[in-house]
Design a protein around this motif. Sequence first.
Motif, short mmCIF file in Angstrom:
data_model
loop_
_atom_site.label_atom_id
_atom_site.label_comp_id
_atom_site.label_asym_id
_atom_site.label_seq_id
_atom_site.Cartn_x
_atom_site.Cartn_y
_atom_site.Cartn_z
N LYS A 1 28.13 -23.39 26.09
CA LYS A 1 27.99 -22.85 24.73
C LYS A 1 29.24 -23.21 23.91
O LYS A 1 30.36 -23.24 24.44
N SER B 1 30.52 -11.03 18.98
CA SER B 1 29.06 -11.25 18.97
C SER B 1 28.71 -12.35 17.98
O SER B 1 29.48 -12.64 17.07
N GLU C 1 20.54 -17.64 15.30
CA GLU C 1 20.39 -18.76 16.25
C GLU C 1 21.69 -19.08 16.98
O GLU C 1 21.68 -19.75 18.00
N LYS D 1 23.38 -16.97 18.57
CA LYS D 1 23.39 -16.10 19.75
C LYS D 1 23.29 -16.89 21.07
O LYS D 1 24.03 -16.64 22.01
N ASP D 2 22.37 -17.84 21.09
CA ASP D 2 22.16 -18.61 22.32
C ASP D 2 23.09 -19.80 22.43
O ASP D 2 23.21 -20.40 23.49
N LYS D 3 23.70 -20.18 21.32
CA LYS D 3 24.42 -21.46 21.31
C LYS D 3 25.94 -21.31 21.30
O LYS D 3 26.65 -22.26 21.59
N THR E 1 29.74 -19.16 21.92
CA THR E 1 30.48 -18.18 22.71
C THR E 1 31.91 -18.10 22.20
O THR E 1 32.30 -18.83 21.27
N ASN F 1 17.43 -29.18 25.76
CA ASN F 1 17.67 -28.09 24.81
C ASN F 1 17.05 -28.35 23.44
O ASN F 1 17.18 -27.55 22.53
#
Length: 240
Positions: A102, A132, A136, A138-140, A142, A237
């Motif tokens: 990520k 946080s 989109e 959220k998944d990609k 960090t 992906n």
Amino acid sequence: MDIIRFDTIDSTSSYLKREWNHLPDSTVVISQHQTAGKGRIGREWKDDTGSLLFSILLKEKLDEKRIHLLPLLCGTCLYEVLEKYGISSSIKWPNDVLIGGKKCAGILLESIFETKLEALVIGIGINVNSSSFDGELKDKATSLFLSTRKKFDMERFFLDYLQCFFSGYEKYLKKDDGFLAILRKHSYLEGKTVLLDYYHENRSCLVLGINDDGSLKVKEKDRVYSVFSGEATLQANYRK
Ligand code: BTN
């Protein structure tokens, strides 16, 4: 190296693009918040209190033929600093650094041309203590915090990064590209099949490696060629 600090600015990179003429080579601008943060390909770059946002101005000894190596040098320096902090990461050609697949940082290289190449502005956004991400991202995306559950001293991290970057940059100016070995060892895309968005055309390619000039060597069917820019998405992906 001069450091200019802001609490809030539109964008540290936009600031340097406006002011480059009056500022010395190697000026660094950092801001706690940006109101118009810029990402690659016209995207916006959002921040929160855990984001490290800065830009570096380079004006002297610029070599157009070696520009493509600069974002890779920046990414490799970040890899090295993260390693010192005990975090393992990988560098995704041409401009990202990932932790656990990520994105934790993005790099935006912009150039200022008048009659010739006058300056380069490298903008770097690192998700350090961000807790946080919405939508989109959220998944990609960090952050260092999300991947370690530890909070980091942002100032210390910033200064460690600058030290690594400017010592790498000194070597780069002497055409000592030793960083390429680290980059290749920790390159996220190496050996993977990607969809390469090349001038708005999607091509499915196998990544063979990174060339000495910073371009990506790919194989598409039986054709091997190199690209200097573009966005590579892992085929697995890819979502339309
Ligand atoms: C990307 O991955 O799209 C590149 C993101 C670069 C963001 C940084 S934050 C500091 C500097 N100022 C900006 O407006 N952008 C860069």
